[in-house]
Design a protein around this motif. Structure first.
Motif, PDB file in Angstrom:
ATOM      1  N   ASP A 134       0.753  -1.180   0.094  1.00 46.36           N
ATOM      2  CA  ASP A 134      -0.016  -0.032   0.089  1.00 46.36           C
ATOM      3  C   ASP A 134       0.978   1.327  -0.039  1.00 46.36           C
ATOM      4  N   GLY A 135       2.238   0.991  -0.154  1.00 45.75           N
ATOM      5  CA  GLY A 135       2.911   2.144  -0.095  1.00 45.75           C
ATOM      6  C   GLY A 135       3.729   2.542   1.269  1.00 45.75           C
ATOM      7  N   GLY A 136       3.393   1.982   2.018  1.00 47.93           N
ATOM      8  CA  GLY A 136       4.022   2.110   3.461  1.00 47.93           C
ATOM      9  C   GLY A 136       5.402   1.460   3.456  1.00 47.93           C
ATOM     10  N   GLN A 137       5.866   1.760   4.744  1.00 48.96           N
ATOM     11  CA  GLN A 137       7.151   1.259   4.983  1.00 48.96           C
ATOM     12  C   GLN A 137       7.192   0.480   6.411  1.00 48.96           C
ATOM     13  N   ILE A 138       8.063  -0.339   6.447  1.00 46.03           N
ATOM     14  CA  ILE A 138       8.227  -1.078   7.791  1.00 46.03           C
ATOM     15  C   ILE A 138       9.630  -1.131   8.109  1.00 46.03           C
ATOM     16  N   SER A 139      10.023  -0.352   9.205  1.00 40.63           N
ATOM     17  CA  SER A 139      11.670  -0.335   9.601  1.00 40.63           C
ATOM     18  C   SER A 139      11.889  -1.417  10.700  1.00 40.63           C
ATOM     19  N   LEU A 140      12.819  -2.276  10.545  1.00 42.05           N
ATOM     20  CA  LEU A 140      13.299  -3.286  11.511  1.00 42.05           C
ATOM     21  C   LEU A 140      14.770  -2.911  11.757  1.00 42.05           C
ATOM     22  N   ASP A 141      14.972  -2.927  13.070  1.00 39.38           N
ATOM     23  CA  ASP A 141      16.268  -2.607  13.538  1.00 39.38           C
ATOM     24  C   ASP A 141      16.597  -4.099  14.127  1.00 39.38           C
ATOM     25  N   TRP A 142      17.674  -4.439  13.250  1.00 38.21           N
ATOM     26  CA  TRP A 142      18.277  -5.922  13.590  1.00 38.21           C
ATOM     27  C   TRP A 142      19.452  -5.842  14.585  1.00 38.21           C
ATOM     28  N   PHE A 143      19.338  -6.687  15.646  1.00 39.65           N
ATOM     29  CA  PHE A 143      20.486  -7.074  16.348  1.00 39.65           C
ATOM     30  C   PHE A 143      21.116  -8.343  16.247  1.00 39.65           C
ATOM     31  N   ASP A 144      21.812  -8.563  15.262  1.00 42.42           N
ATOM     32  CA  ASP A 144      22.042 -10.060  14.831  1.00 42.42           C
ATOM     33  C   ASP A 144      22.747 -10.924  15.898  1.00 42.42           C
ATOM     34  N   ASN A 145      23.661 -10.461  16.861  1.00 44.11           N
ATOM     35  CA  ASN A 145      24.190 -11.196  17.605  1.00 44.11           C
ATOM     36  C   ASN A 145      24.965 -12.217  17.171  1.00 44.11           C
ATOM     37  N   ASP A 146      26.008 -11.976  16.077  1.00 43.84           N
ATOM     38  CA  ASP A 146      26.779 -13.023  15.298  1.00 43.84           C
ATOM     39  C   ASP A 146      27.775 -13.471  16.307  1.00 43.84           C
ATOM     40  N   ASN A 147      28.014 -12.874  17.226  1.00 46.53           N
ATOM     41  CA  ASN A 147      29.049 -13.542  18.315  1.00 46.53           C
ATOM     42  C   ASN A 147      28.340 -14.411  19.399  1.00 46.53           C
ATOM     43  N   THR A 184       0.761  13.658  22.894  1.00 48.46           N
ATOM     44  CA  THR A 184       0.020  14.248  21.754  1.00 48.46           C
ATOM     45  C   THR A 184       0.863  14.993  20.888  1.00 48.46           C
ATOM     46  N   THR A 185       1.621  15.919  21.556  1.00 47.78           N
ATOM     47  CA  THR A 185       2.601  16.501  20.777  1.00 47.78           C
ATOM     48  C   THR A 185       3.755  15.558  19.894  1.00 47.78           C
ATOM     49  N   CYS A 186       3.838  14.492  20.517  1.00 46.13           N
ATOM     50  CA  CYS A 186       4.959  13.339  19.938  1.00 46.13           C
ATOM     51  C   CYS A 186       4.169  12.996  18.698  1.00 46.13           C
ATOM     52  N   LEU A 187       3.061  12.617  18.828  1.00 37.21           N
ATOM     53  CA  LEU A 187       2.147  11.812  17.746  1.00 37.21           C
ATOM     54  C   LEU A 187       2.084  12.992  16.822  1.00 37.21           C
ATOM     55  N   GLN A 188       1.603  14.010  16.988  1.00 36.64           N
ATOM     56  CA  GLN A 188       1.611  15.289  16.130  1.00 36.64           C
ATOM     57  C   GLN A 188       2.817  15.252  15.043  1.00 36.64           C
ATOM     58  N   SER A 189       4.042  15.672  15.869  1.00 35.81           N
ATOM     59  CA  SER A 189       5.282  15.841  15.230  1.00 35.81           C
ATOM     60  C   SER A 189       5.847  14.450  14.315  1.00 35.81           C
ATOM     61  N   SER A 190       5.396  13.404  14.792  1.00 34.95           N
ATOM     62  CA  SER A 190       5.613  12.074  13.970  1.00 34.95           C
ATOM     63  C   SER A 190       4.832  12.113  12.595  1.00 34.95           C
ATOM     64  N   ILE A 191       3.506  12.636  12.431  1.00 36.99           N
ATOM     65  CA  ILE A 191       3.159  12.639  11.403  1.00 36.99           C
ATOM     66  C   ILE A 191       3.196  13.912  10.476  1.00 36.99           C
ATOM     67  N   ASN A 192       3.520  14.982  11.187  1.00 38.51           N
ATOM     68  CA  ASN A 192       3.535  16.339  10.421  1.00 38.51           C
ATOM     69  C   ASN A 192       4.847  16.146   9.625  1.00 38.51           C
ATOM     70  N   LYS A 193       5.924  15.153   9.966  1.00 41.36           N
ATOM     71  CA  LYS A 193       6.841  15.001   8.846  1.00 41.36           C
ATOM     72  C   LYS A 193       6.598  14.444   7.586  1.00 41.36           C
ATOM     73  N   HIS A 194       5.487  13.912   7.422  1.00 42.91           N
ATOM     74  CA  HIS A 194       4.672  13.341   6.180  1.00 42.91           C
ATOM     75  C   HIS A 194       3.375  13.968   5.980  1.00 42.91           C
ATOM     76  N   ARG A 195       3.167  15.097   6.328  1.00 44.15           N
ATOM     77  CA  ARG A 195       2.206  16.015   6.149  1.00 44.15           C
ATOM     78  C   ARG A 195       1.524  15.561   4.720  1.00 44.15           C
ATOM     79  N   HIS A 196       2.133  15.815   3.733  1.00 42.78           N
ATOM     80  CA  HIS A 196       1.794  15.735   2.369  1.00 42.78           C
ATOM     81  C   HIS A 196       1.139  14.377   1.984  1.00 42.78           C
ATOM     82  N   MET A 197       1.312  13.287   2.704  1.00 41.39           N
ATOM     83  CA  MET A 197       0.520  12.024   2.287  1.00 41.39           C
ATOM     84  C   MET A 197      -0.586  12.068   2.788  1.00 41.39           C
ATOM     85  N   PHE A 198      -1.163  12.941   3.704  1.00 43.96           N
ATOM     86  CA  PHE A 198      -2.545  12.832   4.345  1.00 43.96           C
ATOM     87  C   PHE A 198      -3.360  13.822   4.026  1.00 43.96           C
ATOM     88  N   VAL A 199      -2.686  14.991   3.404  1.00 47.62           N
ATOM     89  CA  VAL A 199      -3.544  16.168   3.305  1.00 47.62           C
ATOM     90  C   VAL A 199      -4.797  15.850   2.456  1.00 47.62           C
TER      91      VAL A 199
END
Length: 354
Positions: A116-129, A219-234
């Motif tokens: 659907d055009g979204g993204q999922i960001s995964l931060d892996w800690f592989d622990n190869d040692n 609430t301000t944190c949530l607003q800040s997180s979506i405001n970065k991608h404002r153009h996608m929701f307008v």
């Protein structure tokens, strides 16, 4: 001037010695001061040990899961001693990010693009040692999902990564587990400070003090997180109206419920409450909650499902669970996480035989 300065220094020294003598003789020398200090200390210790330090309630829907936890995850039946100078809910919640350390963790990021055009960001800690699981294909994987506005850099997430590293592993949601039932590929899950009833959570956070300390900031944190991608929701959402929200409920009404196609915010909050789907969970799930958590004032019983266990402490706040005099390196939540994960990886097969 030199003579005056010298006289002032002499006078200051003599006055200090006089006051020190008076305090020593009049306060401590008489035994009154020592008695007051000892009396207060004893009274506080008695209050703390009788009213604050308590064993958590272990609520399960099945005797076999209860026995399994008592055998392999004994921390859930041990007395929890909250930090003696910071056991109140709001204090635990607010101070935890500042007090606890942040262990260094090197992530490998993987970005997955969805249909659907979204993204999922995964931060892996592989622990190869890892010495216990040198073959990556057999290395147990733990999936950690931070809270509402959290990231993989949160101190409690970093501590869980660090504990996973010690065990040799590389790194859910109750709603997901309730929807998918036993078909999930996950072997077990643990939740910490989950909000069981979204309506009750929202109502609690709208109380004046809680709104001031938590609600408005989140609430301000949530607003800040979506405001970065404002153009996608307008095109779909009135973003100016969203940015004027003063509470999480207002944000959810103006953005979240609209974004995910709910007719009303009540429909969204009903669907978002895990208590509705607890009966359908098909794998072992351990839930740690605190009675005094202002984010989760309602604690549903786990007796409706033999796969679910609720560990309910009297104190601990929201993702707090601080313990010890200076709780920088570890929390009660960390110990619950480590013991439960290790128990499921090493002894989980015992549950199928019970």
């Amino acid at each position: 001037m030199q003579r005056l300065a010298m006289d002032l220094r002499v006078l200051s020294r003599e006055l200090s010695l006089y006051l020190e003598h008076q305090v020593r003789v009049g306060f401590f020398g008489s035994g009154v001061g020592i008695s007051l200090i000892l009396g207060f200390s004893v009274a506080y210790a008695c209050y703390y040990l009788s009213s604050i330090a308590k064993k958590p309630q272990l609520v399960t829907g099945g005797e076999s899961f209860s026995r399994f936890l008592q055998d392999h995850c004994p921390v859930v039946t041990e007395t929890y001693y909250p930090t003696v100078w910071c056991w109140e809910s709001r204090g635990q919640t607010l101070l935890r990010p500042f007090i606890t350390s942040k262990p260094p963790v090197q992530y490998r990021n993987e970005l997955i693009k969805t249909a659907d055009g979204g993204q999922i960001s995964l931060d892996w800690f592989d622990n190869d040692n890892s010495k216990n699981y040198m073959d990556a294909s057999t290395r147990p994987t733990i999936l950690l999902l931070p809270g509402l506005t959290g990231t993989s850099k949160e101190s409690y997430i970093l501590h869980m990564i660090h504990l996973s590293e010690e065990l040799g592993y590389r790194m859910l949601l109750l709603n997901y587990l309730g929807k998918i039932g036993p078909k999930t590929p996950l072997k077990a899950a643990a939740t910490f400070s989950v909000g069981w009833n979204t309506f009750a959570c929202s109502e609690s956070l709208e109380k004046p003090l809680n709104w001031l300390l938590f609600n408005y900031y989140l609430t301000t944190c949530l607003q800040s997180s979506i405001n970065k991608h404002r153009h996608m929701f307008v095109k779909q959402i009135d973003m100016d109206h969203v940015m004027k929200a003063k509470s999480i409920r207002e944000f959810d009404k103006r953005f979240t419920s609209v974004m995910f196609g709910y007719q009303t915010i009540d429909d969204y909050y009903t669907d978002a409450s895990p208590n509705r789907r607890l009966k359908s969970v098909g794998i072992p799930v351990l839930c740690l909650n605190s009675v005094d958590d202002v984010f989760s004032p309602s604690h549903e019983t786990a007796k409706q499902n033999p796969n679910v266990a609720l560990v309910l402490t009297s104190y601990g706040g929201h993702i707090g669970f601080l313990e010890g005099i200076w709780p920088r390196q570890s929390t009660y939540m960390d110990r619950v996480f480590k013991q439960f994960v290790q128990a499921m990886v090493e002894h989980g097969h015992e549950l199928s035989n019970m």
